[in-house]
Design a protein around this motif. Sequence first.
Motif, mmCIF file in Angstrom:
data_model
loop_
_atom_site.group_PDB
_atom_site.id
_atom_site.type_symbol
_atom_site.label_atom_id
_atom_site.label_comp_id
_atom_site.label_asym_id
_atom_site.label_seq_id
_atom_site.Cartn_x
_atom_site.Cartn_y
_atom_site.Cartn_z
ATOM 1 N N HIS A 50 1.953 -5.011 8.061
ATOM 2 C CA HIS A 50 1.535 -3.650 8.373
ATOM 3 C C HIS A 50 2.441 -3.048 9.445
ATOM 4 O O HIS A 50 2.777 -3.723 10.406
ATOM 5 C CB HIS A 50 0.077 -3.582 8.819
ATOM 6 C CG HIS A 50 -0.505 -2.223 8.616
ATOM 7 N ND1 HIS A 50 -0.176 -1.149 9.416
ATOM 8 C CD2 HIS A 50 -1.325 -1.737 7.660
ATOM 9 C CE1 HIS A 50 -0.794 -0.073 8.964
ATOM 10 N NE2 HIS A 50 -1.491 -0.397 7.902
ATOM 11 N N CYS B 253 -0.435 6.047 8.665
ATOM 12 C CA CYS B 253 -0.625 4.597 8.827
ATOM 13 C C CYS B 253 0.636 3.863 8.355
ATOM 14 O O CYS B 253 0.662 2.646 8.277
ATOM 15 C CB CYS B 253 -1.861 4.131 8.046
ATOM 16 S SG CYS B 253 -2.623 2.635 8.727
ATOM 17 N N GLU C 15 -6.222 2.434 0.219
ATOM 18 C CA GLU C 15 -6.662 1.564 1.318
ATOM 19 C C GLU C 15 -7.452 2.351 2.343
ATOM 20 O O GLU C 15 -8.354 1.831 2.978
ATOM 21 C CB GLU C 15 -5.452 0.892 1.989
ATOM 22 C CG GLU C 15 -5.823 -0.286 2.909
ATOM 23 C CD GLU C 15 -6.279 0.115 4.299
ATOM 24 O OE1 GLU C 15 -7.028 -0.646 4.919
ATOM 25 O OE2 GLU C 15 -5.885 1.198 4.783
ATOM 26 N N GLU C 16 -7.106 3.630 2.489
ATOM 27 C CA GLU C 16 -7.719 4.433 3.557
ATOM 28 C C GLU C 16 -9.123 4.916 3.214
ATOM 29 O O GLU C 16 -9.855 5.358 4.084
ATOM 30 C CB GLU C 16 -6.827 5.645 3.881
ATOM 31 C CG GLU C 16 -5.421 5.274 4.361
ATOM 32 C CD GLU C 16 -5.400 4.654 5.747
ATOM 33 O OE1 GLU C 16 -6.474 4.465 6.349
ATOM 34 O OE2 GLU C 16 -4.292 4.359 6.219
ATOM 35 N N HIS D 26 2.019 3.703 5.376
ATOM 36 C CA HIS D 26 1.947 2.988 4.094
ATOM 37 C C HIS D 26 3.145 3.280 3.188
ATOM 38 O O HIS D 26 3.378 2.536 2.234
ATOM 39 C CB HIS D 26 0.631 3.298 3.380
ATOM 40 C CG HIS D 26 -0.575 2.754 4.092
ATOM 41 N ND1 HIS D 26 -1.854 2.907 3.637
ATOM 42 C CD2 HIS D 26 -0.686 2.039 5.231
ATOM 43 C CE1 HIS D 26 -2.698 2.324 4.477
ATOM 44 N NE2 HIS D 26 -2.012 1.797 5.458
ATOM 45 N N GLU E 132 0.855 -1.196 0.000
ATOM 46 C CA GLU E 132 0.000 0.000 0.000
ATOM 47 C C GLU E 132 0.884 1.237 0.000
ATOM 48 O O GLU E 132 2.058 1.174 0.354
ATOM 49 C CB GLU E 132 -0.903 -0.013 1.243
ATOM 50 C CG GLU E 132 -1.855 -1.202 1.249
ATOM 51 C CD GLU E 132 -2.639 -1.357 2.563
ATOM 52 O OE1 GLU E 132 -2.508 -0.501 3.460
ATOM 53 O OE2 GLU E 132 -3.373 -2.349 2.665
#
Length: 476
Positions: free
Chosen positions: A191, A129, A166-167, A131, A102
């Motif tokens: 992740h 996050c 993704e968000e 990514h 991601e």
Amino acid sequence: MKIPTVLIMFLFLGVAVNGQKLTSSKKAIIASVEKHQAELIAISDSIWALAETAFEEDDSSRILADYAEKNGFNVERGVAGMPTAFVATYGSGSPVISVLGEFDALPGISQKVKPTKEPLQEGDSGHGCGHNLFGAASLGSAIAVKELMEQGKIKGTIKFFGTPSEEKYFGKIWMVREGLWDGVDVNLSWHPSAVTEADVQSSLALVDFKVEFFGQAAHASSDPWNGRSASDALELYTTGINYYREHVKPTVRIHYHIQDGGQVVNVVPDYARLWVRVRDTKRKGMLPVYEHVQKMAEGAAIMANVDYKISLISGIYEVLVNRAGGEIMQNNLELLNPLTYTEDEIAFGKKIQEATGKPQVGMDSTLKPFAETKEHPGGGSTDVGDVSWNVPNINLKVTTAPMGTPWHSWAVVACGGMSIGHKGMVHATKALGMTAVDLFENPKLVEKVKTEFKQRKGNEVYKPMVPEGPPPIGTK
Ligand SMILES: [Zn+2]
């Protein structure tokens, strides 16, 4: 005397607790990752600085796709109707192993590489996050696997999926709908996190939908009797939701974001809009709540004497856990030494904790024991869920931020742009690559992972929860 880093590695690495050894293939993976380390960090930092949000990740996606191409992968860009989605493939035949990457950021949490809140640019987006680390590490692991293939050490196909948005909207659903994982034997993902573990917990299923109310505009004072207020309906609707919260199972979450509640005070608003989200730990628990919350919109519209419209945005599955795959990951994490930090990094971590009101304990990079899988996990949701119902998925979490760091916040942005995040990223790259090697070298492991997948999936027929037509690029 300064001991060379290579020698330190040699002293510490070697045999895992469970007796697993660092094979020559895995040593080659580690060597490859270390060879590419500086480039991977530079890629991650570029994506961090770009901080492009959902479906606007043009440069971030291109940086990763270009790097894959430069490393000999065959890259297909703009897949599944999304300009920033791509698939990079190397090799041929089975097994086919894939890795997810991601690269989208979050709006409004711009932050400098500083342990106290200080935006790079007020109001801009940021990688809250992690990514930027996610995409770079996953691609790095695919490249390490490819180099082993070139050396003739392993045979098969390695794929890297560049998965956008993704968000928001959950881009992977459209990639799954397109059948991009057909023929893949096992998928790997990871992740960024505040802990390091082979992740065998599920996530929450969710559905996103838009509710619009349509009324009649009028002067708010001189002829309000001519008006029918869309924002009255909106208020009645959210009030209903908030009463309903008391009567749902503890695993259910309902959120809403008011996107339009009218423009000015002296007009009876003829239009109002909300984005509503319903979650539960399983899709089958989420669906009846979704049904009920839709009916409540009708009730609110009746009360305010307005019209209403509900539009599905997208819905994602909970992650289908694979413990057999998780064990392979755990074994590889045991072969890698836990990350260590410099005094400066520890001080940085503690300052972040001080600024966010957490105990000042720094980072925790110790490998967690292989956990039981909870029937009802807490936490968030991910579109990895949809991939995991189509192909067995192995998941990993690696420490890239201090203990207790509020996620989706400036604090995660800060750590993802410096060495605390970089170290976690490199660690993840190695663990993913080594786990892939196990799958390439041992067909029995692939079978075991696939057997568990079939058992857990049972009779469930996967259904992508999106409207017909293309992904909602450029919509509000
Ligand atoms: Zn994330």
